[in-house]
Design a protein around this motif. Structure first.
Motif, short mmCIF file in Angstrom:
data_model
loop_
_atom_site.label_atom_id
_atom_site.label_comp_id
_atom_site.label_asym_id
_atom_site.label_seq_id
_atom_site.Cartn_x
_atom_site.Cartn_y
_atom_site.Cartn_z
N ARG A 127 -2.16 -3.24 12.98
CA ARG A 127 -1.85 -2.18 13.93
C ARG A 127 -0.48 -1.57 13.67
O ARG A 127 -0.29 -0.36 13.82
CB ARG A 127 -1.91 -2.75 15.36
N TYR A 128 0.48 -2.40 13.26
CA TYR A 128 1.86 -1.94 13.09
C TYR A 128 2.36 -2.31 11.69
O TYR A 128 3.11 -3.28 11.52
CB TYR A 128 2.77 -2.55 14.16
N PRO A 129 1.94 -1.55 10.67
CA PRO A 129 2.31 -1.88 9.28
C PRO A 129 3.66 -1.27 8.88
O PRO A 129 3.71 -0.19 8.30
CB PRO A 129 1.16 -1.29 8.47
N PHE A 130 4.74 -1.99 9.17
CA PHE A 130 6.07 -1.55 8.71
C PHE A 130 6.25 -2.04 7.28
O PHE A 130 7.19 -2.78 6.96
CB PHE A 130 7.16 -2.10 9.63
N ILE A 131 5.34 -1.64 6.44
CA ILE A 131 5.31 -2.12 5.06
C ILE A 131 5.88 -1.05 4.16
O ILE A 131 5.70 0.15 4.40
CB ILE A 131 3.86 -2.50 4.66
N TYR A 132 6.59 -1.47 3.13
CA TYR A 132 7.26 -0.52 2.25
C TYR A 132 6.39 -0.20 1.03
O TYR A 132 5.71 -1.08 0.48
CB TYR A 132 8.60 -1.09 1.77
N GLY A 133 6.43 1.07 0.62
CA GLY A 133 5.87 1.44 -0.67
C GLY A 133 4.37 1.65 -0.71
O GLY A 133 3.80 1.75 -1.80
N GLN A 134 3.71 1.70 0.46
CA GLN A 134 2.27 1.95 0.46
C GLN A 134 1.98 3.38 0.92
O GLN A 134 2.75 3.95 1.69
CB GLN A 134 1.56 0.95 1.37
N PRO A 135 0.90 3.96 0.44
CA PRO A 135 0.64 5.39 0.71
C PRO A 135 0.04 5.61 2.09
O PRO A 135 -0.61 4.74 2.66
CB PRO A 135 -0.36 5.76 -0.38
N ASP A 136 0.26 6.80 2.61
CA ASP A 136 -0.38 7.26 3.84
C ASP A 136 -1.43 8.28 3.43
O ASP A 136 -1.10 9.37 2.96
CB ASP A 136 0.67 7.88 4.78
N ALA A 137 -2.68 7.93 3.61
CA ALA A 137 -3.77 8.81 3.16
C ALA A 137 -3.71 10.17 3.84
O ALA A 137 -4.13 11.18 3.25
CB ALA A 137 -5.12 8.14 3.44
N ALA A 138 -3.16 10.21 5.05
CA ALA A 138 -3.10 11.48 5.77
C ALA A 138 -2.11 12.45 5.13
O ALA A 138 -2.18 13.66 5.37
CB ALA A 138 -2.70 11.22 7.23
N LEU A 139 -1.18 11.95 4.34
CA LEU A 139 -0.17 12.80 3.72
C LEU A 139 -0.51 13.19 2.29
O LEU A 139 0.16 14.04 1.70
CB LEU A 139 1.19 12.08 3.72
N PHE A 140 -1.54 12.58 1.71
CA PHE A 140 -1.86 12.84 0.31
C PHE A 140 -2.78 14.04 0.18
O PHE A 140 -3.73 14.21 0.96
CB PHE A 140 -2.49 11.61 -0.33
N ASP A 141 -2.53 14.87 -0.80
CA ASP A 141 -3.31 16.08 -1.05
C ASP A 141 -4.55 15.72 -1.89
O ASP A 141 -4.60 15.96 -3.09
CB ASP A 141 -2.44 17.11 -1.77
N HIS A 142 -5.54 15.14 -1.23
CA HIS A 142 -6.74 14.68 -1.94
C HIS A 142 -7.44 15.81 -2.67
O HIS A 142 -7.85 15.67 -3.83
CB HIS A 142 -7.71 14.03 -0.94
N SER A 143 -7.64 16.94 -1.98
CA SER A 143 -8.46 18.01 -2.56
C SER A 143 -7.84 18.57 -3.83
O SER A 143 -8.54 18.76 -4.84
CB SER A 143 -8.66 19.12 -1.52
N ASN A 144 -6.55 18.83 -3.83
CA ASN A 144 -5.93 19.39 -5.03
C ASN A 144 -5.80 18.37 -6.14
O ASN A 144 -5.87 18.71 -7.32
CB ASN A 144 -4.57 20.00 -4.69
N TRP A 145 -5.58 17.09 -5.79
CA TRP A 145 -5.57 16.06 -6.84
C TRP A 145 -6.95 15.97 -7.49
O TRP A 145 -7.06 15.85 -8.72
CB TRP A 145 -5.16 14.71 -6.26
N ARG A 146 -7.99 16.06 -6.68
CA ARG A 146 -9.35 16.00 -7.22
C ARG A 146 -9.61 17.19 -8.15
O ARG A 146 -10.19 17.04 -9.23
CB ARG A 146 -10.36 16.01 -6.07
N LEU A 147 -9.16 18.38 -7.75
CA LEU A 147 -9.35 19.56 -8.59
C LEU A 147 -8.58 19.43 -9.91
O LEU A 147 -9.08 19.81 -10.97
CB LEU A 147 -8.88 20.81 -7.85
#
Length: 487
Positions: A127-147
Motif C-alpha cells: 500500500r505504501y511503497p517508499f521504494i527507490y528506483g522503481q518505475p511508476d507506470a502512470a508516468l511512463f509514455d507507453h504509447s510512444n515507446w511502443r511506436l
C-alpha cells in the motif's frame, strides 16, 4: 504442446525391464510436473528410435500408463498426458547429490557476500511503497515507446535490429548523446569518447576493472552505493571510504597515493547532497595534484525540478581526468538497462574491448528504440512530466515528515526522487523495516550504504518515485508511529 523426444532418456543405472523403466521415466516426468496435462508424448516409433529399443516395448509402456490414467489416447493423434494425472502446479527439479567438484578450490575469485539488498519483486502489492528506483507506470509514455519499438523493428532499421556490431554502438544513439544529452551537462565529447553500457552499474564495473588492481587505492564515499563498494572491493584494490558532509565528498579527505576517486557530485548516493561548484573545482585540483582519476556517477541529474542542475564535474575537467557515467534506466525504467560512459579515447577504447569480450554490445534494437524515443522528443516530455509529479510528491513527503517530527538527514538541492532520513539513536531501521513491511509499508534501511563493521543503523531512505501522492501522508504516519513505538 509436444514434449520433445530429446528430453526423454533412460538412466544408465536404472533397474527392471526396459518396459518398466520407460513407464517409470514417463510417470516421474508427470509426477514432478515436468510434463503437464494436455502435452503430447512422442510417438512410439519416434521414442523407440530415440531410446534404441523396440517399438512394441514403448507401446506396452504407454498402454500401462494409459490404464493407470497417466495418459490418454486420442485416435490417430497419439498419446497425451491425462487431465486426471496427478500433476503438481509447479515443476520443481529433483535434488541432486553432492557434486564431485570442490568449488571452494575451483573458484578463485568471489563475488557473493556483498551488501546488495533484496528488494521485494511484488513491491506494487504494498500500500505504501517508499521504494527507490522503481518505475511508476502512470508516468511512463507507453504509447510512444511502443511506436518507437515498432519503428526500430521495421525494414528501414533492419541492420540496427539484426546486425552484430562487434564492439560498436548504434551511431544514432551515440550521436544524440553527443549532440543533445552531454551538452546539457556542459560536456563536449566525440563519438570515440562515448561507450554505451548496460546501465550505469555496468559502466562503473568496467571502470573498476580497468583502473584498479591489488596494488591500487580507491576512495569511495561513505555512505555510498553499496554495489559500487562491492565492485571496488572485488578488484582487490585498497578501498578507502571517506565520510561525506552536507556538500558531498570533502577533497581534503582524499589521501595521498589515491589512484581513483569515485563520487556522485550531483546527487550524492544516498544522502542526495549536491556538491557546490567551488568544491568540485577543489576536488579536481586535489585529484590533479596527487595524480588520481575521478569516476563521476551523474545519476538523477534529470530530476532537477527545484532548480537547474549544476554543470557536471566532467565539464570542469581540463586534462581528461574525469570519467563520466550516465544512465537512461532511472528516468525511463530500470529494466531498460541502458547507460553510457564518457572518457578520453584511450580509456574508452579499452572499455570497449572489455565490454566486447563480455557481452559484445547492448542489444541493437534496444539502442535504436531508445534513439527514436530520444530524438523524437518523447524523452524530454516524459522528464518534464516526471519532474512535475515528483515535485508534488516531494512537497507531500516534506509536509508529512514535518508534521510527524521526523528528521531529514539529506535532501537534494535540485530535486531527486528520495530523502535520506535519520531516526533517533538506537533505532534499528533494518528490524523496523521488517515490521513496517508487515504493515504494507516499504522503506530502505540505510545500514548497507555504510562501510565498516560499526555502521549506524538508524538511517533509512524514503523514495517517492512510485507512491501515489494521496498515500504519502498515511504511509509516513505509519513510519512515524513505528519509530515512536521503538524509542
Amino acid at each position: 504442446m509436444a514434449i520433445p523426444v530429446e528430453t526423454l532418456f533412460l538412466s544408465p543405472d536404472g533397474q527392471g525391464t526396459l518396459q518398466a523403466r520407460i513407464q517409470q521415466m514417463v510417470a516421474e516426468g508427470i509426477l514432478s510436473g515436468r510434463f503437464r496435462r494436455g502435452e503430447k508424448l512422442p510417438s512410439s516409433r519416434k521414442l523407440a528410435a530415440h531410446l534404441g529399443v523396440s517399438r512394441i516395448t514403448v507401446t506396452l509402456a504407454y498402454t500401462e500408463l494409459l490404464a493407470n490414467d497417466y495418459l490418454i489416447s486420442r485416435g490417430r493423434s497419439g498419446y497425451y498426458v491425462s487431465d486426471g494425472a496427478p500433476v503438481p502446479p509447479v515443476y520443481t527439479p529433483p535434488e541432486r547429490g553432492p557434486d564431485g567438484v570442490s568449488w571452494d578450490r575451483a573458484i578463485i575469485r568471489r563475488f557473493t557476500g556483498g551488501d546488495t539488498p533484496r528488494k521485494p519483486l511484488d513491491w506494487q502489492s504494498y500500500r505504501y511503497p517508499f521504494i527507490y528506483g522503481q518505475p511508476d507506470a502512470a508516468l511512463f509514455d507507453h504509447s510512444n515507446w511502443r511506436l518507437c519499438a515498432l519503428r526500430a523493428l521495421g525494414q528501414k532499421d533492419f541492420t540496427a535490429l539484426t546486425a552484430d556490431l562487434y564492439d560498436a554502438d548504434d551511431p544514432m544513439l551515440v550521436d544524440f548523446i553527443a549532440r543533445h544529452t552531454l551538452p546539457r551537462r556542459g560536456i563536449v565529447a566525440r563519438p570515440d569518447e562515448i561507450l554505451i553500457t548496460m546501465g550505469a552499474q555496468n559502466a562503473l564495473w568496467l571502470a573498476a576493472q580497468l583502473l584498479l588492481s591489488e596494488n591500487r587505492r580507491a576512495v569511495i564515499e561513505n555512505p555510498c552505493y553499496y554495489a559500487l563498494r562491492d565492485m571496488v572491493t572485488q578488484t582487490g584494490a585498497t578501498v578507502l571510504p571517506r565520510m561525506v558532509d552536507g556538500d558531498g565528498l570533502p577533497p581534503d579527505r582524499v589521501p595521498e597515493g589515491t589512484d581513483v576517486i569515485f563520487t556522485t557530485p550531483s546527487h550524492q548516493c544516498p544522502t542526495t547532497a549536491t556538491m557546490p561548484r567551488d568544491r568540485r573545482l577543489s576536488l579536481l585540483r586535489r585529484a590533479r595534484r596527487i595524480g588520481a582519476l575521478v569516476v563521476e556517477d551523474d545519476y538523477e541529474f534529470e530530476m532537477s525540478f527545484l532548480a537547474p542542475p549544476s554543470p557536471a564535474l566532467k565539464s570542469l575537467d581540463r586534462d581528461g581526468r574525469v570519467i563520466y557515467v550516465g544512465s537512461f534506466s532511472k528516468p525511463l525504467f530500470p529494466g531498460l538497462r541502458l547507460g553510457y560512459m564518457v572518457g578520453s579515447e584511450p580509456f574508452i577504447r579499452e572499455a570497449r574491448a572489455l565490454r566486447a569480450g563480455m557481452l559484445r554490445h547492448p542489444p541493437g534494437h534496444i539502442q535504436r528504440t531508445a534513439a527514436h524515443f530520444l530524438s523524437l522528443g518523447h524523452y524530454d516530455a516524459q522528464i518534464r512530466r516526471m519532474a512535475r509529479t515528483l515535485h508534488g510528491r516531494r512537497q507531500a513527503v516534506e509536509a508529512a515528515v514535518a508534521e510527524h517530527g521526523l528528521t531529514i538527514a539529506g535532501r537534494g538541492v535540485y530535486g531527486g526522487s528520495s530523502l535520506w532520513m535519520r531516526a533517533p539513536e538506537g533505532t534499528d531501521m533494518s528490524r523496523l523495516s521488517d515490521d513496517l513491511r508487515r504493515a504494507s509499508v516499504l522503506i530502505e534501511p540505510g545500514a548497507p550504504f555504510f562501510a565498516g563493521p560499526d555502521r549506524p543503523h538508524n538511517y533509512f531512505r524514503l523514495g517517492y518515485s512510485s507512491i501515489p501522492r494521496d498515500r504519502i501522508a498515511p504511509g509516513i504516519a505509519r513510519i512515524a508511529a513505528a519509530i515512536a513505538a521503538n524509542s
